[in-house]
Design an enzyme around this catalytic site. Structure first.
Site, mmCIF file in Angstrom:
data_model
loop_
_atom_site.group_PDB
_atom_site.id
_atom_site.type_symbol
_atom_site.label_atom_id
_atom_site.label_comp_id
_atom_site.label_asym_id
_atom_site.label_seq_id
_atom_site.Cartn_x
_atom_site.Cartn_y
_atom_site.Cartn_z
ATOM 1 N N THR A 385 0.903 -1.148 0.000
ATOM 2 C CA THR A 385 0.000 0.000 0.000
ATOM 3 C C THR A 385 0.934 1.186 0.000
ATOM 4 O O THR A 385 2.149 1.000 0.056
ATOM 5 C CB THR A 385 -0.879 -0.030 1.274
ATOM 6 O OG1 THR A 385 -1.750 -1.134 1.182
ATOM 7 C CG2 THR A 385 -1.720 1.221 1.473
ATOM 8 N N ASP A 427 -10.386 -7.803 1.359
ATOM 9 C CA ASP A 427 -10.524 -7.094 2.646
ATOM 10 C C ASP A 427 -11.915 -7.278 3.256
ATOM 11 O O ASP A 427 -12.131 -6.923 4.416
ATOM 12 C CB ASP A 427 -10.222 -5.600 2.478
ATOM 13 C CG ASP A 427 -8.758 -5.277 2.765
ATOM 14 O OD1 ASP A 427 -8.039 -6.171 3.256
ATOM 15 O OD2 ASP A 427 -8.334 -4.140 2.502
HETATM 16 O O1 DON Z 1 -7.196 -1.279 3.308
HETATM 17 C C1 DON Z 1 -6.466 -2.043 3.914
HETATM 18 O O2 DON Z 1 -6.426 -2.118 5.118
HETATM 19 C C2 DON Z 1 -5.519 -2.906 3.125
HETATM 20 N N1 DON Z 1 -6.049 -3.160 1.829
HETATM 21 C C3 DON Z 1 -4.184 -2.254 3.078
HETATM 22 C C4 DON Z 1 -3.179 -3.078 2.360
HETATM 23 C C5 DON Z 1 -1.797 -2.730 2.705
HETATM 24 O O3 DON Z 1 -1.518 -1.888 3.517
HETATM 25 C C6 DON Z 1 -0.761 -3.507 2.061
HETATM 26 N N2 DON Z 1 0.526 -2.972 2.369
HETATM 27 N N3 DON Z 1 1.469 -3.062 2.851
#
Ligand code: DON
Length: 573
Positions: A385, A427
């Site tokens: 992310t 998610d």
């Molecule tokens: O929205 C969320 O919590 C996840 N999709 C975030 C994914 C994420 O942080 C991946 N990274 N390191």
């Protein structure tokens, strides 16, 4: 008047080309084939911290051109979609939390949504098995992308025309840039997946291994960005780009429709705010759990004298672990898209509830998660992310976290459009009790429903002192995001640590289930041993998060620090 209009019509191609030339100079000024990177800057006028040096530089050039922090955040995100395709995106979603120069606090939700044809059990097969392979990879893993709508919704607070903010991204995609060593490694690691999940081979597939300094040109992506430049959000959600997305869906059993795209709208939300030791903390509310988890964790430690316990002391780590465990149990049970599920936000953030939650806390012993909820084990997966923090001298402070979910999302690139589709459907709680790729479990609150947004952990955060920007912070890291932001803030607000130490020193993470304390490599051995004696299962892992932070110094200057766990870069002027 008529003469002026005729003159303008006559001159417009010329004016536009001047504009384009001026815009192109943004990238020329940066030199995308030979660029430097810094981990820390002190700046007087404005600063940008992001996961990629080129994206941070684009943001600062936009500030210098007269843009404010919102302009810079938009341009930086668009640049990240080109130079950092693992997570920077137009095929994913994100959240923006901001404090505007007039003191207004804003948050914008551009989280992906479940497509209209999605169903609660769409990832459960005939035998009852949860098909995480389908929620995590390929066409069916994608939620309806929100980023482009989010950028246009943010733009109402910007100063420069959108066409200018997107031009550096177009240039970087069209003319190319030199990839970093990290990107080369990452591209090499996904070659097989790219071949598996794509029918039209994307620009990232290469016969010989990628190496640092190779030029990446993304012509299809440049054309998509040009359609957005010309037609606004409709350049993505309608017309050719939308048709290309739907055609891609058809090639791979995806379900995102033209109607889903046309109907997608980012939503302005009320930020989740709370006070901590006289500071005002501003975070993202549902459908992100980030802001509420922060409120819960910080309020559960408040008044327990953590500042006197000291950084990485056994007592402080133990207390912080126990509040993390309790907040994450609530996440699994109660949190989800509040447009579709009644999330008891006020109750969960209330002093009364949190006091009750801490009744079972003992300062010399682990509270087993089984005493709070049943235990479920997980496998962890690679993750990606990205966060950016931006500030300007007008008093605008912008914190954005955006994602495709896993690294390169679903690994499916929209054929002819050149961008990765997210795998955000994972998610959701695809089956009650079945962990997602970050080990998070859930139930009804986060069950799949058409048009619903999946629960997030993203935690773009601001700290205000006397209602003025003090800290802009956030990080990637899946479920570890809220705990990393929590620890970074406690490091600064309670332990008075330097900004670098607050970010760089080893972090830890507990998320209720699995019942184990993750610690980053380098975490002090003596603390691990003492915690083991108290009943904690310690799990040592690689780096946690990539925190990007800006702090306003007492003299009013901006101290911008990029995490040293990746290629992240701080820029300012
Ligand atoms: O929205 C969320 O919590 C996840 N999709 C975030 C994914 C994420 O942080 C991946 N990274 N390191």
């Amino acid at each position: 008047m008529r003469k002026i209009i005729i003159a303008l019509i006559y001159l417009s191609p010329f004016l536009l080309s001047c504009n384009a030339q001026k815009n192109s100079s943004v990238v020329a000024e940066i030199n995308p084939f030979k660029y430097t990177s810094s981990k820390k800057v002190i700046a007087e006028n404005g600063a940008v911290v992001s996961a990629h040096p080129l994206a941070s530089k684009v943001g600062v050039v936009i500030l210098k051109m007269g843009g404010n922090a919102v302009d810079a955040a938009i341009a930086t995100q668009l640049a990240l979609a080109v130079v950092y395709p693992a997570a920077g995106n137009i095929g994913g979603g994100g959240f923006l939390v901001g404090r505007l120069s007039n003191g207004e606090l804003i948050s914008i939700d551009y989280r992906e949504k479940a497509p209209g044809a999605a169903t609660r059990d769409m990832y459960i097969d005939e035998t009852g098995k949860a098909r995480t392979d389908l929620s995590q990879n390929g066409h069916l893993a994608g939620g309806v992308p929100g980023t482009v709508s989010g950028l246009f919704t943010s733009h109402q607070y910007a100063k420069l025309p959108f066409s200018k903010l997107i031009q550096p991204a177009i240039d970087l995609a069209e003319k190319g840039f030199a990839i970093t060593s990290g990107e080369a490694r990452a591209f090499n690691s996904i070659q097989e997946s790219l071949k598996k999940y794509n029918s039209v081979m994307p620009a990232f597939v290469k016969q010989t291994p990628w190496k640092e300094g190779d030029t990446l040109i993304q012509t299809d992506l440049a054309n998509t960005l040009k359609r957005i430049q010309k037609n606004g959000a409709a350049g993505f959600y309608e017309g050719e780009t939308a048709n290309l997305i739907v055609a891609e869906m058809k090639r791979g059993n995806g379900i995102i429709s033209l109607g889903d795209l046309k109907n997608y709208k980012a939503k302005p939300r009320t930020p989740q705010t709370f006070n901590y030791k006289g500071y005002k903390i501003v975070g993202m509310g549902m459908p992100s759990s980030g802001g509420l988890l922060m409120a819960q964790m910080m309020k559960m430690i408040e008044g327990r004298g953590i500042d006197k316990m000291g950084f990485h002391s056994v007592q402080a780590v133990q207390l912080m672990t126990e509040v993390q465990r309790r907040a994450y149990a609530d996440r699994a049970e109660y949190m989800g898209d509040a447009d579709h599920y009644n999330v008891p936000v006020e109750m969960l953030a209330s002093d009364k509830y949190l006091k009750e939650r801490m009744k079972s806390y003992k300062n010399d012993k682990a509270t087993p998660s089984t005493e709070i909820k049943p235990r479920i084990d997980i496998d962890s997966e690679s993750e990606e992310t990205t966060h950016l923090s931006v500030i300007d001298k007008e008093g605008n402070a912008i914190s954005v976290t955006t994602t495709l979910n896993g690294g390169y999302g679903s690994k499916t690139v929209i054929g002819g459009a050149g961008f990765f589709l997210n795998n955000e459907m994972d998610d959701f709680s695809i089956k009650p009790g079945v962990p997602n790729m970050f080990g998070a479990v859930g139930g009804d609150a986060n069950a799949i429903k058409p048009g619903k947004r999946m629960l997030s952990s993203m935690t773009p955060t601001l700290v205000l002192k006397d209602d003025k920007p003090f800290i802009v912070v956030g990080t990637p890291g899946g479920t570890t995001i809220p705990t990393q932001v929590f620890e970074t803030l406690v490091n600064i607000l309670d332990f008075n640590m330097s900004t670098e130490d607050a970010v760089y020193k080893p972090k830890f993470h507990h998320q209720w289930l699995p019942d184990r304390l993750d610690v980053e490599r380098g975490f002090p051995q003596a603390v691990k041993e003492a915690l083991q004696k108290m009943g904690y299962t310690i799990y040592e892992r690689g780096s946690i998060g990539r925190t990007e932070i800006i702090k306003v110094l007492p003299n009013g200057k901006f101290e911008a620090v990029a995490d040293n766990r990746g290629e992240d870069a701080a820029e300012g002027y």
